[in-house]
Design a protein around this motif. Structure first.
Motif, PDB file in Angstrom:
ATOM      1  N   LYS A   1      27.703  43.598  45.625  1.00 20.54           N
ATOM      2  CA  LYS A   1      29.232  43.991  44.585  1.00 20.54           C
ATOM      3  C   LYS A   1      30.452  43.352  45.011  1.00 20.54           C
ATOM      4  CE  LYS A   1      29.106  49.148  47.265  1.00 20.54           C
ATOM      5  NZ  LYS A   1      30.137  49.787  47.938  1.00 20.54           N
ATOM      6  N   PHE A   2      30.420  42.835  43.800  1.00 25.74           N
ATOM      7  CA  PHE A   2      31.394  42.002  43.609  1.00 25.74           C
ATOM      8  C   PHE A   2      32.712  42.182  44.408  1.00 25.74           C
ATOM      9  CE2 PHE A   2      35.848  40.467  40.616  1.00 25.74           C
ATOM     10  CZ  PHE A   2      35.521  39.258  41.446  1.00 25.74           C
ATOM     11  N   VAL A   3      33.713  40.596  45.082  1.00 20.86           N
ATOM     12  CA  VAL A   3      34.702  41.059  45.278  1.00 20.86           C
ATOM     13  C   VAL A   3      34.791  39.374  45.483  1.00 20.86           C
ATOM     14  CG1 VAL A   3      33.636  40.598  47.755  1.00 20.86           C
ATOM     15  CG2 VAL A   3      36.037  41.403  47.727  1.00 20.86           C
ATOM     16  N   PHE A   4      36.272  39.449  45.436  1.00 21.16           N
ATOM     17  CA  PHE A   4      37.222  38.282  44.748  1.00 21.16           C
ATOM     18  C   PHE A   4      37.578  37.497  45.753  1.00 21.16           C
ATOM     19  CE2 PHE A   4      40.494  35.151  44.052  1.00 21.16           C
ATOM     20  CZ  PHE A   4      39.971  34.510  42.185  1.00 21.16           C
ATOM     21  N   GLN A   5      36.889  36.120  46.053  1.00 21.86           N
ATOM     22  CA  GLN A   5      36.438  35.638  47.587  1.00 21.86           C
ATOM     23  C   GLN A   5      38.402  34.329  47.232  1.00 21.86           C
ATOM     24  OE1 GLN A   5      33.068  33.375  48.192  1.00 21.86           O
ATOM     25  NE2 GLN A   5      31.829  34.985  47.120  1.00 21.86           N
ATOM     26  N   THR A   6      38.844  34.473  48.172  1.00 23.47           N
ATOM     27  CA  THR A   6      40.391  33.991  48.077  1.00 23.47           C
ATOM     28  C   THR A   6      40.585  32.858  49.463  1.00 23.47           C
ATOM     29  OG1 THR A   6      42.383  34.192  48.063  1.00 23.47           O
ATOM     30  CG2 THR A   6      42.042  36.218  48.642  1.00 23.47           C
ATOM     31  N   GLY A   7      39.999  31.418  49.953  1.00 25.75           N
ATOM     32  CA  GLY A   7      40.854  31.150  50.267  1.00 25.75           C
ATOM     33  C   GLY A   7      40.994  29.791  50.673  1.00 25.75           C
ATOM     34  N   THR A   8      41.010  29.545  51.590  1.00 22.33           N
ATOM     35  CA  THR A   8      41.745  27.373  51.458  1.00 22.33           C
ATOM     36  C   THR A   8      40.803  26.370  51.625  1.00 22.33           C
ATOM     37  OG1 THR A   8      42.202  27.607  53.491  1.00 22.33           O
ATOM     38  CG2 THR A   8      43.157  28.758  52.693  1.00 22.33           C
ATOM     39  N   LEU A   9      41.256  25.064  50.856  1.00 24.49           N
ATOM     40  CA  LEU A   9      40.890  24.257  52.125  1.00 24.49           C
ATOM     41  C   LEU A   9      40.773  23.818  52.774  1.00 24.49           C
ATOM     42  CD1 LEU A   9      38.933  22.002  49.834  1.00 24.49           C
ATOM     43  CD2 LEU A   9      40.844  20.604  49.664  1.00 24.49           C
ATOM     44  N   ASP A  10      39.961  23.767  53.833  1.00 19.97           N
ATOM     45  CA  ASP A  10      40.288  23.449  55.413  1.00 19.97           C
ATOM     46  C   ASP A  10      39.620  22.369  56.144  1.00 19.97           C
ATOM     47  OD1 ASP A  10      40.316  23.416  58.187  1.00 19.97           O
ATOM     48  OD2 ASP A  10      39.848  25.347  58.251  1.00 19.97           O
TER      49      ASP A  10
END
Length: 788
Positions: free
Chosen positions: A358-367
């Protein structure tokens, strides 16, 4: 699995730590770690040692023990009940690169903190011509008799040689980010004191090896540095001893297969060719499935009706691997796994990454994993976990580990907390690498893949970044995909930036846009991701690495502007970019780093700059929208419409042009014909994007509504790409109408302000960016034209 941390939490409210797996086993591990006995000279040296002052103190700076820092079991994916931590105070010396072992040891260093760091107690610059030397003594616990002893290094940067009791232990190791081990059984004095000596040569940017963001230079805070930071030389991850059987398991390669409800497993072992192995998957003490096979061969453990691993529900199974001699178990290791899949699939005609189908938008940060006190090494395990926990608190479901590879415990916390991980391969220097550097870099990349291939959180390998040290992009992407076909591959993050060359393959097209979010579109074979964007800066007095030296991609005057600007960017992803095909985004960045002041947290982790509730809500709305049909707003094309203001109290006003400028003015049936014509627009497919719209003047055909230097004009097209982009507006849903977002500046909207019309930015610093009634002022009702 490691036991729950016991050190005091930072002065922030954290969610309660989840119950760790294999608690009983790790309780034994913690007790056994204390069995190591240092000889008297090392103890005497420890009493004279002290840390150096840190330029900024984190909540954990003063919690680091002198003896056995980072005392949690360092390899959660392959656990055994006995081990001995060698972290702590070692003798230390520096010589010329070509010198032999020193005769004088006049300093001490706290391992595993690098020589440049305050927590090491050394805190000074390491140059390309320096060789670092470490020495300590130990005795082997009597309970280990009859077993082999392995000396393990989590990581040491860069070229490391080890001697035990004056004899070299195996081959010299090259690599700064991969773990390595030596069986030192034959070198030990079982009944007495043993001495281990380690040398490390780290030329940083003057060598050809992987270095990430490290650059050799002053260790005290200073102006400049840009996006590169203090180097990290020498041992920087845990060093430990472990007793093993002569024939023993060395690695578990585990890949969940949801199609067959099995865990595909390969057990690697030393001294056990042809032997049988048994792998058991369980949960809560209940066996789920078991399978028997041969060392080095593939076997499939049934996991019927698997409880899937997701960021919202990061369920982990316990795994036990046993090495057999006939029916006798001769070696046992513990581990864990998460049942999940990651792949690329076409969703509503668009290539998307899909988690568990299933598609789920991947929202993250640069760590980037830097610390003001430990540089490359988090001061404690709580600290290592903290940055990941803040991602969860802020509503992110993904993290991009940027050109650094963290210890295995970092991946354990990502697995346990539920964060999707994009793992970068650390870059070489910016120059084109020679053949020796390429051979080393690719070999180290394979070692890193092997070390972390069983982590369920890790969903994508990122090969190269913005063209730094780039070469053979397509070949490398194919090689990584063949070496680990269970994950996505990004051949180049930032293909649109800095001279980067796209290999044309891999699973994603990855753009960098500052501040962005810019426009990234998928292809027929690759998903679109935004590998970096944002960089909104806010300097917090008293929490700057070099006071006054901080920079960002866009400075914010205060926290209110930062919150409005950040949530505006996330809203733009949800409203425009994700429906148009974007599948993931990486915000720069989770914390400030040295003179970069664009973190959501300060570098010392003492201050969260943003409103956690607002940021979490924006991220959750973005993720939720990806699970349903993305909201869209449409306008009729080919005919005329008039655009009415929807702001309460001003609903009699319409968008019109006057002397080439866009304004609003009340229009009624009694208004002059010229005003009515000026307030009428022909809606046509967008000049630069047919999925969006352009607005052609009714009484000046060929002239369009376009933004230029934020003011909105009516101008004739000149055929340029810039004009077409400036004159293209994308419709997103609004309460009682549509909001018109600039096609080439997503997140910026057509807004009326004091009768004038501007391109306005949520959280912007201009008068027309004011948050008061921002949404209402940027919402327009398309109504029957005043002049048909």
């Amino acid at each position: 699995m490691p036991h729950a941390p016991t050190s005091a939490p930072p002065p922030r409210t954290l969610r309660p730590a989840p119950r760790a797996l294999l608690t009983a086993l790790l309780a034994v591990l913690a007790l056994c770690a204390g069995a190591l006995t240092a000889a008297a000279p090392a103890r005497a040296a420890a009493s004279a040692w002290a840390p150096k002052p840190s330029p900024l103190t984190t909540p954990w700076t003063d919690q680091v023990p002198t003896d056995k820092p980072l005392n949690e079991y360092p390899a959660p994916t392959l656990t055994r009940p006995d081990w001995a931590n060698l972290n702590g105070i070692w003798d230390f010396a520096v010589t010329a690169a070509n010198a032999g072992q020193p005769t004088q040891w006049n300093e001490q260093i706290r391992v595993p903190f690098v020589a440049e760091s305050a927590l090491s107690g050394v805190k000074r610059q390491v140059n390309a011509g320096d060789k670092l030397w470490y020495r300590r003594t130990f005795t082997v616990p009597a309970g280990w008799n009859g077993r082999n002893v392995v000396l393990n290094f989590g990581a040491s940067d860069w070229r490391t040689t080890v001697w035990v009791n004056g004899q070299q232990a195996g081959a010299e190791h090259s690599g700064g980010y991969d773990a390595f081990s030596y069986d030192i059984t034959a070198l030990l004095n079982r009944g007495g004191t043993n001495t281990v000596v380690v040398s490390v040569l780290d030329p940083t940017q003057s060598g050809g090896q992987a270095i990430g963001k490290q650059r050799s230079g002053p260790v005290e805070p200073h102006a400049g540095g840009g996006i590169f930071y203090t180097s990290a030389s020498g041992i920087w991850q845990t060093v430990w001893l472990e007793p093993v059987a002569p024939a023993h398991i060395t690695r578990l390669d585990m890949t969940p297969d949801l199609g067959t409800s099995t865990l595909r497993t390969t057990v690697r072992a030393a001294g056990a060719s042809g032997r049988q192995v048994r792998v058991t998957v369980s949960t809560g003490g209940r066996t789920v499935g078991t399978a028997t096979g041969t060392v080095g061969g593939a076997l499939s453990v049934p996991v019927p009706s698997p409880h899937l691993w997701t960021p919202e529900d990061p369920f982990l199974y316990d795994v036990r691997a046993e090495l057999l001699d006939g029916t006798t178990v001769t070696d046992t290791t513990g581990s864990y796994t998460g049942m999940r899949s990651i792949a690329l699939a076409r969703v509503d005609g668009v290539q998307r990454p899909v988690l568990n189908g299933k598609f789920v938008f991947q929202t993250g940060t640069l760590d980037q994993g830097y610390w003001p006190d430990g540089i490359y090494t988090a001061p404690t395990d709580d600290a290592l976990k903290y940055d990941l926990q803040k991602h969860k608190d802020l509503g992110f479901n993904m993290v991009r580990k940027h050109i650094k590879v963290e210890p295995q415990r970092w991946f354990y916390w990502a697995d346990k907390l539920g964060l999707l991980v994009w793992q970068d391969m650390p870059a070489m220097d910016l120059r084109t690498p020679d053949s020796a550097a390429r051979t080393q870099w690719e070999a180290e990349y394979h070692e890193i893949i092997d070390e972390h291939r069983s982590s369920p959180s890790l969903v994508m390998w990122v090969d190269e970044n913005e063209g730094w040290g780039q070469y053979d992009q397509a070949r490398i992407a194919d090689d990584v995909k063949a070496y680990d076909p269970s994950r996505l591959v990004d051949n180049m993050s930032g293909v649109n930036c800095c001279g980067a060359v796209d290999g044309g393959n891999g699973d994603v097209i990855d753009h960098h846009n500052y501040v962005g979010p810019g426009v990234t579109r998928p292809s027929a074979s690759r998903a679109a991701v935004l590998g970096e964007f944002g960089g909104l800066g806010l300097r917090v007095q008293g929490h700057e690495w070099y006071p006054g030296g901080g920079f960002s991609y866009e400075d914010q005057p205060d926290a209110a502007h930062l919150n409005n600007r950040f949530t505006g960017l996330i809203d733009a992803l949800r409203l425009q970019q994700m429906p148009a095909g974007l599948s993931a985004s990486v915000y720069t960045e989770i914390t400030d780093v040295e003179n970069e002041a664009n973190g959501l947290l300060t570098y010392d982790r003492q201050v969260v700059k943003v409103d956690e509730n607002r940021v979490r809500a924006a991220n959750q709305a973005l993720i939720a929208a990806s699970r349903g049909t993305p909201p869209r707003a449409t306008l009729p094309t080919g005919g005329y419409k008039s655009l009415r203001v929807t702001t309460p109290g001003f609903t009699d006003r319409y968008l019109r042009h006057y002397d080439g400028l866009a304004n609003t003015e009340p229009v009624t049936a009694a208004s002059p014909a010229l005003l009515k014509a000026d307030a009428t627009w022909k809606i046509v497919p967008g000049l630069s994007d047919s999925a969006c719209y352009s607005f052609e003047s009714r009484n000046y055909p060929g002239e369009y509504l376009r933004h230029r230097e934020f003011r909105v004009h009516r101008e004739a097209g000149d055929g340029s790409a810039l004009f077409k982009a400036d004159a293209t507006w994308c419709a997103v849903p609004g309460e009682g109408g549509v909001r018109l977002m600039a096609s080439n500046f997503p997140g910026q909207y057509l807004r009326h302000y004091n009768s004038e019309v501007w391109l306005a930015t949520p959280g912007g610093t201009h008068a027309y960016d004011t948050p008061d009634r921002f949404t209402e002022d940027t919402t327009w009702a398309a109504e029957n034209p005043w002049t048909p």
